[in-house]
Scaffold this active site. Structure first.
Site, short mmCIF file in Angstrom:
data_model
loop_
_atom_site.label_atom_id
_atom_site.label_comp_id
_atom_site.label_asym_id
_atom_site.label_seq_id
_atom_site.Cartn_x
_atom_site.Cartn_y
_atom_site.Cartn_z
N ARG A 134 10.29 -6.55 1.27
CA ARG A 134 9.49 -5.60 2.33
C ARG A 134 8.32 -6.10 2.83
O ARG A 134 8.06 -5.95 4.12
CB ARG A 134 9.12 -4.39 1.38
CG ARG A 134 8.17 -3.21 2.09
CD ARG A 134 9.24 -2.47 2.93
NE ARG A 134 8.48 -1.63 3.89
CZ ARG A 134 9.12 -0.97 4.83
NH1 ARG A 134 10.27 -0.85 4.82
NH2 ARG A 134 8.01 -0.18 5.55
N ASP B 212 11.04 -1.27 -2.49
CA ASP B 212 11.40 -0.03 -3.46
C ASP B 212 12.18 1.05 -2.68
O ASP B 212 11.92 1.25 -1.41
CB ASP B 212 10.23 0.50 -3.78
CG ASP B 212 9.47 -0.36 -4.65
OD1 ASP B 212 10.16 -1.16 -5.55
OD2 ASP B 212 8.15 -0.03 -4.69
N LYS C 34 -1.66 -7.29 -4.67
CA LYS C 34 -0.37 -7.37 -4.25
C LYS C 34 -0.15 -6.85 -2.86
O LYS C 34 0.21 -7.76 -1.93
CB LYS C 34 0.80 -6.68 -5.07
CG LYS C 34 2.15 -6.71 -4.25
CD LYS C 34 2.96 -5.74 -5.17
CE LYS C 34 4.39 -5.52 -4.40
NZ LYS C 34 4.25 -4.58 -3.27
N ASN C 35 -0.54 -5.85 -2.45
CA ASN C 35 -0.76 -5.07 -1.35
C ASN C 35 -1.53 -6.04 -0.19
O ASN C 35 -1.27 -6.11 1.02
CB ASN C 35 -0.99 -3.85 -1.12
CG ASN C 35 0.14 -3.01 -1.76
OD1 ASN C 35 1.28 -3.29 -2.01
ND2 ASN C 35 -0.42 -1.69 -2.05
N ASP D 4 0.28 5.00 -4.77
CA ASP D 4 0.87 3.95 -5.61
C ASP D 4 0.47 4.34 -7.05
O ASP D 4 1.11 4.00 -7.97
CB ASP D 4 0.38 2.67 -5.63
CG ASP D 4 1.02 2.08 -4.09
OD1 ASP D 4 2.21 2.75 -3.87
OD2 ASP D 4 0.90 1.07 -3.89
N MET E 252 4.04 11.38 0.54
CA MET E 252 4.44 10.29 1.56
C MET E 252 5.91 9.88 1.36
O MET E 252 6.57 9.60 2.51
CB MET E 252 3.51 9.00 1.37
CG MET E 252 2.06 9.14 1.90
SD MET E 252 1.08 7.82 1.86
CE MET E 252 -0.40 8.31 2.44
#
Length: 434
Positions: free
Chosen positions: A97, A121, A22-23, A319, A341
């Site tokens: 995003r 998110d 996904k990223n 993540d 983070m």
């Protein structure tokens, strides 16, 4: 709003193939804006965030052709710049995003871009300062309209420069780099992110004609070129999904073979799960997780409690901290989870406590987990998914729990995990979409 009804307590068994990352997809898809020539991308995950980004690119004027289930060809020959001033664009980009990743390509190729504050998110503050500071250093001029609409333009073109990023932001590095490949002169980015997905983007851009040195390090040197061409690119498997499946296997006492993992690109992920006592066997490029009745959290050599924390790459990815936290609830031993983070990412532990887990939320960034060593199974409850990763962590908890659980707001999970209910049901899970 959809929900999952989960009947837990049943071990799973079988093989599963991780989806495309996904990223990586959010960066790679936006990179097609850098050229007028066709770009073919394969192993694209069929998830909400990616599909919405493809729809956004199509509405901006990118020609999109579907060649196979996971393969598309994109051609950004005629971009409709006026579309970026429409209410439709504001609504689309503001709900996603990944829309932030159009900034660098659009500024580099067309000299301007505008963007509403992107969605995503609700896991804490996610400022865009690194993106805009880097683009401004190359000659971009930022105008803020209200509090949630940004315009940036480079009336005199972009020019290479030296910059030291205030944080090693993955998306910030990607945006600045995609602008720099078409800027005049040499751009040096120090404290650059160097995740495998960013390395993938670098390699793709080089195949398109970009000149990038230092790939895989935190010091990138980019010599701008006049234009880029087309290419073909295949995305890596999703390391977060791989880690989720490892945690799922351990938590449910299941025997699972995870196929085609690109193990050299996983960094510390396998070793971190091993510190929780989870056995892993590498079989070529596959990871075999055997069924375990018990797994025990390691301690440091002096006997002190293990801490698992997130770091920029090659450290452990933030993540997967939600997954590690859930898996630790049924381990033997104690672990401190330190999420540096994002200050809202651990707030889902109240739902685990309601299920019977022993977790102390120390502050917004830290939680201590006292493992139950399977002496007491978690119990099924009704809960809501607050974000993608916490949602899957709660799904894993529900699959290990006794009785019936209901997870609401599973659209959050669908944003990052492809047909997760169907794929896990194929392993023997009992998940029904309501």
């Amino acid at each position: 709003m959809a929900s999952f009804e989960v009947i837990g307590g049943t071990p799973l068994k079988g093989e599963i193939v991780p989806q495309g990352a996904k990223n990586e997809a959010l960066q790679i898809l936006c990179a097609v804006l850098l050229t007028a020539e066709p770009v073919t991308i394969s192993n694209i995950p069929d998830i909400r965030d990616v599909n919405k980004l493809i729809e956004l690119l199509r509405d901006m004027g990118v020609k999109v052709g579907k060649l196979a289930t996971d393969t598309y060809v994109f051609q950004a020959e005629n971009i409709n710049l006026d579309y970026l001033d429409t209410p439709e664009f504001v609504a689309q980009a503001g709900s996603l995003r990944g829309s932030v990743m159009i900034l660098g390509p659009m500024l580099g190729r067309f000299g301007k871009c505008q963007l509403p504050k992107p969605g995503g998110d609700k896991i804490g503050r996610r400022p865009l300062d690194t993106h805009f500071l880097g683009l401004e250093k190359m000659g971009g001029k930022l105008t803020l309209e209200g509090t949630d609409f940004y315009r940036i333009a480079a009336p005199n073109g972009l020019h290479g420069t030296y910059m030291l990023l205030d944080e090693a932001s993955v998306t910030g590095t990607a945006n600045i780099m995609m602008a720099a490949v078409l800027a005049e002169g040499i751009t040096t980015i120090y404290n650059a992110a160097c995740e495998p997905y960013l390395q993938q983007l670098c390699k793709m851009l080089v195949r398109m004609g970009a000149k990038i040195n230092g790939i895989g390090s935190n010091l990138l040197t980019i010599e701008g070129v006049a234009s880029l061409g087309g290419t073909e690119h295949r995305m890596l498997p999703d390391m977060i999904e791989i880690g989720s499946f490892i945690g799922l296997a351990a938590m449910t006492g299941s025997e699972i073979l995870i196929k085609d993992c690109q193990i050299p690109e996983l960094g510390l992920i396998p070793d971190t799960f091993r510190k929780l006592g989870i056995q892993l066997e590498f079989r070529g490029d596959d990871i075999f997780v055997p069924a375990q009745d018990h797994y025990e959290i390691a301690t440091y050599l002096d006997g002190s409690i293990l801490t698992v924390s997130d770091h920029t790459w090659p450290g452990f990815t933030p993540d997967l901290l939600s997954i590690v936290l859930v898996v630790a609830t049924q381990a033997k031993g104690t672990v401190l989870i330190h999420q540096k983070m994002f200050e809202s990412r651990l707030f889902f532990v109240d739902k685990l406590i309601d299920m019977g887990a022993q977790v102390i939320l120390c502050d917004p960034h830290r939680a201590t987990v006292i493992g139950l060593d399977r002496r007491n199974a978690l119990r099924g409850i009704t809960m809501s998914s607050p974000d993608i990763r916490a949602g899957v962590a709660l799904l894993i908890a529900a699959l290990s729990a006794e009785g019936r659980s209901v997870i609401e707001n599973v659209e959050q999970i669908d944003r990052g995990y492809q047909f997760i209910d169907k794929r896990l049901n194929a392993l023997g899970a009992q998940i029904r979409r309501l």
